[in-house]
Design a protein around this motif. Sequence first.
Motif, short mmCIF file in Angstrom:
data_model
loop_
_atom_site.label_atom_id
_atom_site.label_comp_id
_atom_site.label_asym_id
_atom_site.label_seq_id
_atom_site.Cartn_x
_atom_site.Cartn_y
_atom_site.Cartn_z
N ILE A 236 11.30 -34.64 1.14
CA ILE A 236 12.61 -34.47 1.78
C ILE A 236 12.67 -35.29 3.07
CG2 ILE A 236 14.19 -32.82 2.85
CD1 ILE A 236 13.22 -30.72 0.90
N HIS B 194 23.85 -36.34 3.17
CA HIS B 194 24.67 -35.41 2.40
C HIS B 194 24.19 -35.26 0.96
CE1 HIS B 194 27.64 -34.23 5.32
NE2 HIS B 194 27.47 -35.44 5.83
N LEU C 197 21.36 -34.61 0.19
CA LEU C 197 20.37 -33.55 0.19
C LEU C 197 20.94 -32.25 -0.36
CD1 LEU C 197 17.58 -32.47 0.90
CD2 LEU C 197 18.30 -32.20 3.25
N THR C 198 22.06 -31.79 0.21
CA THR C 198 22.63 -30.54 -0.29
C THR C 198 23.09 -30.69 -1.73
OG1 THR C 198 24.60 -31.24 0.88
CG2 THR C 198 23.37 -29.43 1.85
N VAL D 22 19.94 -30.74 -4.10
CA VAL D 22 19.28 -29.44 -4.17
C VAL D 22 20.16 -28.47 -4.96
CG1 VAL D 22 18.48 -27.45 -2.83
CG2 VAL D 22 17.94 -29.75 -2.06
N PHE D 23 21.46 -28.51 -4.67
CA PHE D 23 22.36 -27.59 -5.36
C PHE D 23 22.38 -27.86 -6.86
CE2 PHE D 23 26.62 -25.69 -6.24
CZ PHE D 23 26.28 -24.40 -5.86
N MET E 192 19.59 -26.10 -8.30
CA MET E 192 19.79 -24.65 -8.25
C MET E 192 20.66 -24.15 -9.39
SD MET E 192 20.36 -24.04 -4.17
CE MET E 192 20.87 -22.34 -4.25
N MET F 62 13.80 -29.75 7.67
CA MET F 62 14.39 -28.44 7.44
C MET F 62 15.56 -28.19 8.39
SD MET F 62 13.17 -27.04 4.85
CE MET F 62 12.75 -28.54 4.01
N VAL G 154 17.67 -30.52 9.41
CA VAL G 154 18.79 -31.23 8.78
C VAL G 154 19.33 -30.43 7.60
CG1 VAL G 154 19.36 -33.27 7.39
CG2 VAL G 154 18.08 -33.53 9.52
N PHE G 155 18.42 -29.87 6.82
CA PHE G 155 18.83 -29.10 5.65
C PHE G 155 19.61 -27.86 6.08
CE2 PHE G 155 17.46 -26.40 1.82
CZ PHE G 155 18.48 -26.90 1.04
N LEU H 279 23.15 -29.14 7.37
CA LEU H 279 24.04 -29.59 6.29
C LEU H 279 24.35 -28.45 5.32
CD1 LEU H 279 22.43 -33.03 5.50
CD2 LEU H 279 24.64 -32.61 6.57
N GLY H 280 23.35 -27.61 5.07
CA GLY H 280 23.56 -26.48 4.18
C GLY H 280 24.61 -25.54 4.74
N GLU I 123 27.07 -26.34 6.79
CA GLU I 123 28.37 -27.01 6.66
C GLU I 123 28.92 -26.84 5.24
OE1 GLU I 123 28.33 -31.16 7.42
OE2 GLU I 123 28.71 -30.92 9.57
N TYR I 124 28.03 -27.08 4.28
CA TYR I 124 28.38 -26.99 2.87
C TYR I 124 28.87 -25.58 2.55
CZ TYR I 124 27.52 -28.46 -2.01
OH TYR I 124 27.62 -28.83 -3.32
N LYS J 35 26.01 -20.65 -2.41
CA LYS J 35 25.77 -21.79 -1.52
C LYS J 35 25.11 -21.34 -0.21
CE LYS J 35 29.00 -25.15 -3.30
NZ LYS J 35 30.25 -25.92 -3.11
N MET K 75 22.69 -19.55 0.03
CA MET K 75 21.24 -19.51 -0.15
C MET K 75 20.57 -20.76 0.41
SD MET K 75 20.84 -16.66 -1.26
CE MET K 75 22.05 -15.44 -1.73
N MET K 76 21.32 -21.88 0.50
CA MET K 76 20.68 -23.09 1.03
C MET K 76 20.38 -22.97 2.53
SD MET K 76 21.91 -26.42 -1.02
CE MET K 76 23.59 -26.01 -1.31
#
Lengths: 438, 194
Positions: A29, A46, A48-49, A52-53, A56, B110, B112-113, B116-117, B119-120, B144, B146-147
């Motif tokens: 990552i 972006h 990344l999400t 990963v999603f 999932m 992590m 960054v994750f 961004l997570g 925001e998502y 979502k 969960m991210m």
Amino acid sequence: MSTEWLGILLLAVLFAAIFIGFPIAFTLIAVGAIGGYLALGPLALHLLTLQVFSVMRDPTLASVPFFLFMGYLLEQSGLMERLFRGVQLALASLRGSLYVAVLLTATIFAAATGIVGSSVTLLGVMAAPAMKRSGYDIRMSAGAITAGGTLGILIPPSVMLIVMGPVVGVPATDLFAAAVFPGLLLAGLYIVYTLVRSYLDPSLGPPLPMDERAESIGEVVRELVFGIAPVVVVIFATLGVILAGIATPTDAGAVGAFAVLLLTLVYRRLSWAGFRSAVYSTLLTSCMILLLVAASNYFGAVFSRMGSASLIAESLLGLDLPPTVMLILILAIIFVLGWPLEWVPIVLIVVPILLPLVQKLGFDVVWFCTLVAVCLQTAWLSPPVALSAYFLKGVVPDWELSDIYKGMMQFMVLQVIGLGLVLAFPQIALWLPAALRD
Amino acid sequence: MSDLPSAPARLANAIDALTRFVGKAIAWLILPMVMSLVWEVVARYFFNAPTVWAYDMTFMLYGTFFMIGSAWTLQKGGHIRTDVYYAKWSPRTQARVDLACYAVLFFPAMAVFAWLGSEYFWKSFGQNERIVTSPWLPIVWPFKFMMPATAVLLLLQGVAECIRIFGRAFGPGDPAPPAASPVPATDPDGSVVL
């Protein structure tokens, strides 16, 4: 510097970082995010999400926890000991019967589990004491246990093939079907090898002493019908509905896990502690594999946007080697990488890099994946970095590691023969998927 | 070692306890995952009445399962590493390398994750987004969520790991050598077995 070359640099950085020894998922990552940001800008973050999603909510990967659960439950349930004991009783007077018992149990267990570790441990715990008592050759015993155990990663439902499917864009079911005959071929080679050597030299696998034999034929039949048949039926029903295309691997995995759970309740062999341990191990191993899948999926998405894979493919094509030589070269690379790396990073990082090359050479992807799977299975058996040797040593401490290695080497030769056969006769892998599709 | 742990050690233990609790709780999701698909298969093949919810339910549970459990896996040393070189170093060198990798790789990635997570997740939450491809039309924002939740749990567990690693990297005396090669199925709390 062009984006393609930046990608190559990124790959070099990645491998350097992986070999430092930090957990690979996080390395992927971080390197993907940093390199991607430099080459592609904020888009790379972006991804990344999104990536990963997508893991999932992947319906096929959701089968991974189910097959892990099924394997751990069987491991904890004592049902496999019964299977082993039944085959042993049935064949007791034959030279080398315990080898056959180990290898048959291993093959059947491989059809229920997708991993190697539980298989080798389980076989070591139940077979090694009987082999010692009966005066079996340590090397060949260790070789049979470790080689049999590694079939778990090849014979469906292999977790490795489930993960490989989306990576190469082929349904996991096709890869399952293609692995059936190579898996059985290898199991057959192991059995023939141990039987022939025991026949020529009975000291390697003498007939069993009387107290390891059945009292009567009736006992044998009873054990085979009540002790073994239900487990075998559940295992092959699960696999059968997947291969026949009646149910998806995910549906079948869930139902198979449920059926095994019921069986363990009926046979009253599962302790609460064993059950809890199976539940927790399922979570931990799923997290390890699937977080790594998610991380690789992200790195792969960044890397593929840089176009470096086709650069690598074209420069290797420029070598102008005959396709078969190139294929053997690719398999050799994968085998060598299988020493320091586990199968997960190889399948997720190395295979997608080499895939465009394989496609340009015109090889069938399903066949290629089967060859890769056999290569990676062999890597479990190749000293000095062979995890299955450590697993076996862990449960049978009085066998010397050097003896275990020497036993594994014998079976590595069989692996090479098996791999050669699948290379020479692609139909061994490709016949069943084609037959099932019609 | 003194009887009273220092403040950082207490923090690390508290994080460990939280992570372990969450991980063990999440592990039991395997049972509803199995059961909802079994229910679906029975309903479809035997009663010819497929459910609208079973697939979405299973996939959301599956995604939650492996993401949220990752922090406990980290605590148990379950995320695989390549130890060809790592295993040859002294425990102190290993600890220093780990500390550097946490600083350079783990925490930035992590963070960054997590960012961004969130925001998502917020975007989905604000729209009360639903999965439109499903007949059940389930809301998707809890899934979502969960991210960022995973990222925060991993960041916390990373702090706990670093507190312990710091002790091994710079603490007095010889740090304990790492555990021998893994033997599966000896830990009653389960272990990672490939």
